[in-house]
Design a protein around this motif. Structure first.
Motif, PDB file in Angstrom:
ATOM      1  N   MET A   1       0.850  -1.187   0.000  1.00  0.00           N
ATOM      2  CA  MET A   1       0.000   0.000   0.000  1.00  0.00           C
ATOM      3  C   MET A   1       0.884   1.234   0.000  1.00  0.00           C
ATOM      4  N   ALA A   2       0.301   2.344  -0.426  1.00  0.00           N
ATOM      5  CA  ALA A   2       1.185   3.496  -0.559  1.00  0.00           C
ATOM      6  C   ALA A   2       0.420   4.801  -0.598  1.00  0.00           C
ATOM      7  N   GLN A   3       1.152   5.843  -0.287  1.00  0.00           N
ATOM      8  CA  GLN A   3       0.625   7.179  -0.474  1.00  0.00           C
ATOM      9  C   GLN A   3       0.744   7.564  -1.943  1.00  0.00           C
ATOM     10  N   LEU A   4      -0.243   8.305  -2.426  1.00  0.00           N
ATOM     11  CA  LEU A   4      -0.216   8.774  -3.813  1.00  0.00           C
ATOM     12  C   LEU A   4      -0.115  10.297  -3.810  1.00  0.00           C
ATOM     13  N   ASP A   5       0.862  10.812  -4.532  1.00  0.00           N
ATOM     14  CA  ASP A   5       0.999  12.268  -4.642  1.00  0.00           C
ATOM     15  C   ASP A   5       0.856  12.694  -6.093  1.00  0.00           C
ATOM     16  N   ILE A   6      -0.050  13.635  -6.304  1.00  0.00           N
ATOM     17  CA  ILE A   6      -0.263  14.214  -7.627  1.00  0.00           C
ATOM     18  C   ILE A   6       0.222  15.654  -7.512  1.00  0.00           C
ATOM     19  N   ILE A   7       1.187  16.003  -8.359  1.00  0.00           N
ATOM     20  CA  ILE A   7       1.843  17.306  -8.186  1.00  0.00           C
ATOM     21  C   ILE A   7       1.766  18.122  -9.478  1.00  0.00           C
ATOM     22  N   GLY A   8       0.981  19.170  -9.454  1.00  0.00           N
ATOM     23  CA  GLY A   8       0.906  20.106 -10.591  1.00  0.00           C
ATOM     24  C   GLY A   8       0.541  19.442 -11.901  1.00  0.00           C
ATOM     25  N   LEU A   9      -0.325  18.451 -11.851  1.00  0.00           N
ATOM     26  CA  LEU A   9      -0.657  17.673 -13.040  1.00  0.00           C
ATOM     27  C   LEU A   9      -1.542  18.484 -13.994  1.00  0.00           C
ATOM     28  N   ALA A  10      -1.190  18.451 -15.287  1.00  0.00           N
ATOM     29  CA  ALA A  10      -1.962  19.207 -16.276  1.00  0.00           C
ATOM     30  C   ALA A  10      -2.002  18.436 -17.586  1.00  0.00           C
ATOM     31  N   LYS A  11      -3.107  18.620 -18.343  1.00  0.00           N
ATOM     32  CA  LYS A  11      -3.207  18.039 -19.684  1.00  0.00           C
ATOM     33  C   LYS A  11      -3.853  19.042 -20.624  1.00  0.00           C
ATOM     34  N   ARG A  12      -3.142  19.324 -21.707  1.00  0.00           N
ATOM     35  CA  ARG A  12      -3.661  20.222 -22.728  1.00  0.00           C
ATOM     36  C   ARG A  12      -3.834  19.460 -24.019  1.00  0.00           C
ATOM     37  N   TYR A  13      -4.974  19.698 -24.700  1.00  0.00           N
ATOM     38  CA  TYR A  13      -5.142  19.195 -26.060  1.00  0.00           C
ATOM     39  C   TYR A  13      -5.180  20.423 -26.954  1.00  0.00           C
ATOM     40  N   GLY A  14      -4.102  20.736 -27.654  1.00  0.00           N
ATOM     41  CA  GLY A  14      -4.029  21.993 -28.401  1.00  0.00           C
ATOM     42  C   GLY A  14      -4.151  23.153 -27.431  1.00  0.00           C
ATOM     43  N   ASP A  15      -5.160  24.006 -27.658  1.00  0.00           N
ATOM     44  CA  ASP A  15      -5.362  25.156 -26.771  1.00  0.00           C
ATOM     45  C   ASP A  15      -6.283  24.814 -25.607  1.00  0.00           C
ATOM     46  N   PHE A  16      -6.852  23.613 -25.632  1.00  0.00           N
ATOM     47  CA  PHE A  16      -7.852  23.268 -24.626  1.00  0.00           C
ATOM     48  C   PHE A  16      -7.204  22.659 -23.385  1.00  0.00           C
TER      49      PHE A  16
END
Ligand SMILES: Nc1ncnc2c1ncn2[C@@H]1O[C@H](COP(=O)(O)OP(=O)(O)OP(=O)(O)O)[C@@H](O)[C@H]1O
Ligand SMILES: [Mg+2]
Length: 358
Positions: A1-16
């Motif tokens: 088991m573990a801790q999950l860290d999401i850091i500054g996650l981003a997704k762009r599709y073109g300008d979107f």
């Protein structure tokens, strides 16, 4: 088991921008729910955590290790996809074995793990069937077994109950939560169903348009919403448009003056003046035939509509040509239930009014 860290996650599709700068820490064994309307970026976030979508920016850490550039089968995340996504031409057992084969476990270990996991989701003996020979709830459990078979450090569930009928949904909710607790699995579940989110989560994240709006407990979100979006999305609110004339004094566009001191009254409102919206929960509003002098706010209005919900009754009240609000009362013996068209009085304490800057 573990801790999950999401850091500054981003997704762009073109300008979107599908996902913008999402940062979250999910504790070991915690059940976190991502809640938000369709298209707000929930699936995209979850798929980036699982490794099926490459982020435009940001990092994912599992148990302290950066897994951002690893393919899905090299990060120990079990995922249940929106609409299950079982392989239709593979048997139940082959579906459950899939992730184990990707991880190149010895054949004998795979067979044993498949049996164990199918028993865990109460589908022992179903291994030879094809998905189409199962009910929706059973298919859902196969998808869950496929995710659990790899003994994941983190379980990612994308609307896992969306195809089930109301009764089965409630049962499977409890089953998933019990299994998750028993295994101590760090879990992120996505849903747009408010009730499901509130009943299952240890902690909730409200998303809108790719961004996190608020993270907190059920109570935090309901009683101290961070903005108008959260106030409207979690539970119900009446919103009155207007302006703060002075700290704690709100004037609606229809000319009503409302006291709104107390917790939350000045959230994001700077100096306590300017365009704003006042939010009041329907159950905080008292209704009666005469003015309620014991409350900070007492206004007169006319009943426009009464909707009978069984245990509760909604009363829609017109307060001015441009202001209306909903009061919700308990349907008890002797409750005052007005008629449509009747003049009535509504009242609420100043602390029940939350003000958000536009
Ligand atoms: N491959 C893609 N190319 C362009 N836009 C995409 C792509 N995948 C997703 N999007 C867009 O990104 C946004 C977020 O999608 P996502 O699937 O994460 O939403 P969601 O919150 O899971 O919604 P739902 O509740 O309907 O499943 C949507 O506006 C979607 O149209
Ligand atoms: Mg989705």
């Amino acid at each position: 088991m573990a801790q999950l860290d999401i850091i500054g996650l981003a997704k762009r599709y073109g300008d979107f921008h599908a996902v913008r700068d999402v940062s979250l820490s999910i504790k070991d064994g915690e059940f976190l729910v991502l809640l938000g309307p369709s298209g707000c970026g929930k699936t995209t976030t979850l798929r980036m955590v699982a490794g099926f979508i490459e982020p435009t920016a940001g990092h994912v850490k599992l148990g302290g290790t950066d897994v951002t550039v690893l393919p899905p089968w090299k990060r120990n995340a079990g995922m249940v996809f929106q609409n299950y996504a079982l392989f239709p031409h593979l048997t139940v057992a082959e579906n459950v074995a899939f992730g184990l084969e990707m991880r190149k476990l010895p054949k004998r270990d795979i067979a044993q793990r498949v049996d164990e996991t199918l028993a865990l989701v109460r589908l022992g003996g179903y291994g030879g069937r094809l998905p189409r020979q199962l009910s929706g709830g059973q298919q859902q459990r196969v998808a869950l077994a496929r995710a659990l078979a790899i003994h994941p450090d983190v379980l990612l569930l994308d609307e896992p109950l969306s195809n089930l009928d109301a009764k089965l949904r409630q049962e499977v909710r409890v089953e998933i939560r019990e299994l998750q607790r028993k295994m101590g699995l760090t879990t992120v579940m996505v849903t747009h169903d408010q009730e499901e989110a509130l009943t299952m989560a240890d902690r909730l994240v409200v998303m809108s348009e790719g961004s996190v709006r608020q993270v907190g407990s059920q109570r935090d979100l309901y009683e101290r919403p961070a903005d108008r979006f959260v106030a409207g999305f979690v539970g119900r609110s009446t919103f009155l448009e207007g302006a703060l004339e002075a700290p704690g004094r709100f004037r609606t566009d229809g000319g009503l003056v409302i006291a709104c001191t107390g917790d939350g009254a000045s959230k994001g409102t700077g100096d306590g003046r300017g365009r704003a919206v006042l939010s009041v929960r329907p159950e905080r509003v008292a209704v009666g035939p005469s003015p309620n002098t014991g409350l900070d706010n007492s206004l007169s209005g006319t009943v426009e509509f009464v909707s009978y919900l069984g245990a509760l009754i909604d009363i829609h009240v017109r307060l001015s040509p441009s202001d209306r609000m909903v009061a919700q009362i308990a349907n008890r013996d002797g409750a005052f239930v007005p008629e449509v068209g009747q003049p009535i009085h509504v009242g609420w304490p100043a602390s029940a009014g939350q003000v958000f800057k536009e």
